[in-house]
Design a protein around this motif. Structure first.
Motif, PDB file in Angstrom:
ATOM      1  N   VAL A  91       0.838  -1.206   0.000  1.00  0.00           N
ATOM      2  CA  VAL A  91       0.000   0.000   0.000  1.00  0.00           C
ATOM      3  C   VAL A  91       0.869   1.251   0.000  1.00  0.00           C
ATOM      4  O   VAL A  91       0.611   2.211  -0.739  1.00  0.00           O
ATOM      5  CB  VAL A  91      -0.937   0.007   1.229  1.00  0.00           C
ATOM      6  N   THR A  92       1.899   1.238   0.817  1.00  0.00           N
ATOM      7  CA  THR A  92       2.767   2.419   0.925  1.00  0.00           C
ATOM      8  C   THR A  92       3.864   2.418  -0.138  1.00  0.00           C
ATOM      9  O   THR A  92       4.668   3.348  -0.213  1.00  0.00           O
ATOM     10  CB  THR A  92       3.404   2.486   2.316  1.00  0.00           C
ATOM     11  N   GLN A  93       3.902   1.322  -0.924  1.00  0.00           N
ATOM     12  CA  GLN A  93       4.810   1.210  -2.064  1.00  0.00           C
ATOM     13  C   GLN A  93       6.286   1.345  -1.661  1.00  0.00           C
ATOM     14  O   GLN A  93       7.050   2.119  -2.253  1.00  0.00           O
ATOM     15  CB  GLN A  93       4.452   2.237  -3.140  1.00  0.00           C
ATOM     16  N   VAL A  94       6.620   0.579  -0.628  1.00  0.00           N
ATOM     17  CA  VAL A  94       8.032   0.417  -0.273  1.00  0.00           C
ATOM     18  C   VAL A  94       8.376  -1.049  -0.454  1.00  0.00           C
ATOM     19  O   VAL A  94       7.530  -1.877  -0.802  1.00  0.00           O
ATOM     20  CB  VAL A  94       8.305   0.868   1.186  1.00  0.00           C
ATOM     21  N   ARG A  95       9.640  -1.403  -0.214  1.00  0.00           N
ATOM     22  CA  ARG A  95      10.048  -2.783  -0.429  1.00  0.00           C
ATOM     23  C   ARG A  95       9.309  -3.734   0.510  1.00  0.00           C
ATOM     24  O   ARG A  95       8.950  -3.368   1.627  1.00  0.00           O
ATOM     25  CB  ARG A  95      11.560  -2.928  -0.245  1.00  0.00           C
ATOM     26  N   TYR A  96       9.162  -4.983   0.025  1.00  0.00           N
ATOM     27  CA  TYR A  96       8.385  -5.998   0.745  1.00  0.00           C
ATOM     28  C   TYR A  96       8.838  -6.101   2.201  1.00  0.00           C
ATOM     29  O   TYR A  96      10.015  -6.216   2.492  1.00  0.00           O
ATOM     30  CB  TYR A  96       8.547  -7.345   0.031  1.00  0.00           C
TER      31      TYR A  96
END
Length: 314
Positions: free
Chosen positions: A209-214
């Protein structure tokens, strides 16, 4: 050596947790000499920080027992597992948290013993008249409690302690989380709703959702059923309140919902009545589709008794 016992030992351990004081086990502590009888009460007051008409201490031989009008002396000459005691001062020792837990089984109900297990395995501790201290390191874990009580099975209280451990979870952050979790997840025969076990302060990955790494953006939930994608969030005012808290709570709920999780919000007022807790349970049941059908004739009375024990001052 005079060893703090049961309620007195628990009070001392709580005091150490509140002040972030660590204790180191010393397996031979209980073999040392005992203090002069005339100084016993005064030195216990110094150790505990204030007088108490109900001090309880332990000695490991009946020959060490001395009568004292303000101190109850318990004799336990059994064999203790290595590392059962911590040395506090000359002549005095304290049981490690696992032994204190076992000793408390002699004076606790099964539910009370379970609540104590949550406290010792959680990140809070009761702090006398001041309420509770939060964000403290756990004293022990479910695994350590079970291992110790299994090794000390010949001591009184071990059966009740082991039974209570079956219902304990690691990771509770407050007495309210403990009480709500037990009300929901204890079996119906004990008055609970019989829900499957959840995770206390489990994490949800919202990195998509926040579009950072897994797994680089994890958000904690007070009670989490990960497979069902359902979380409970308790709105507490212990740490801070006002617009800052409201905004942070709302942002976290929005992220959890965007990640596919349903969030049930619980307030302190809801936990003041059994009806309020039932409405929380109904909300969870609606989201999870669980079917709970207690076939116990006096289930309502058992549930009321459990609520009164878990929420005694609300």
């Amino acid at each position: 050596m005079v060893i703090l016992y049961g309620p007195t030992a628990l009070r001392y351990l709580r005091m150490c947790r509140s002040s972030r004081t660590s204790l180191r086990p010393a397996s031979t502590a209980h073999r040392e000499a005992e203090p002069p009888h005339s100084r016993l009460y005064g030195e216990l007051c110094d150790l505990l920080g204030e007088p108490d008409p109900h001090f309880v201490v332990m000695v490991t031989s009946s020959s060490q027992k001395r009568s004292h009008k303000r101190i109850r002396v318990v004799v336990d000459s059994g064999k203790f597992p290595k590392g059962s005691f911590c040395k506090l001062a000359p002549f005095y020792g304290c049981p490690v948290p696992e032994l204190a837990f076992l000793q408390m089984a002699n004076c606790n109900t099964l539910v009370g013993q379970t609540v104590l297990g949550f406290e010792l395995c959680g990140s809070y501790t009761l702090d006398g008249d001041r309420g509770a201290a939060y964000k403290v390191p756990p004293s022990t874990s479910i695994k350590k409690l079970a291992q110790y009580c299994g090794r000390a099975s010949l001591h009184g209280g071990s059966k009740k302690a082991l039974r209570a451990i079956r219902y304990v979870e690691d990771g509770s952050a407050s007495p309210q989380e403990t009480s709500l979790y037990l009300m929901l997840c204890l079996p119906c025969r004990l008055g609970g709703f019989g829900f499957p076990r959840g995770t206390l302060n489990g994490t949800v990955d919202v990195s998509s959702v926040t579009q950072v790494r897994y797994r680089e953006d994890l958000r904690r939930c007070d009670i989490l059923w990960e497979r069902e994608k359902v979380a409970i969030e308790y709105e507490s005012t212990e740490f801070h309140s006002g617009s800052e808290k409201l905004e942070a709570d709302a942002a976290r709920r929005t992220l959890l919902q965007a990640a596919g999780f349903s969030v049930v919000t619980v307030t302190r007022n809801q936990l003041r009545s059994l009806g309020g807790v039932r409405r929380v349970a109904e909300a969870v049941l609606k989201l999870t589709k669980w079917r709970i059908n207690p076939r116990i004739p006096d289930y309502a009375e058992r549930q009321r008794a459990l609520f009164n024990e878990l929420f005694p001052f609300w």
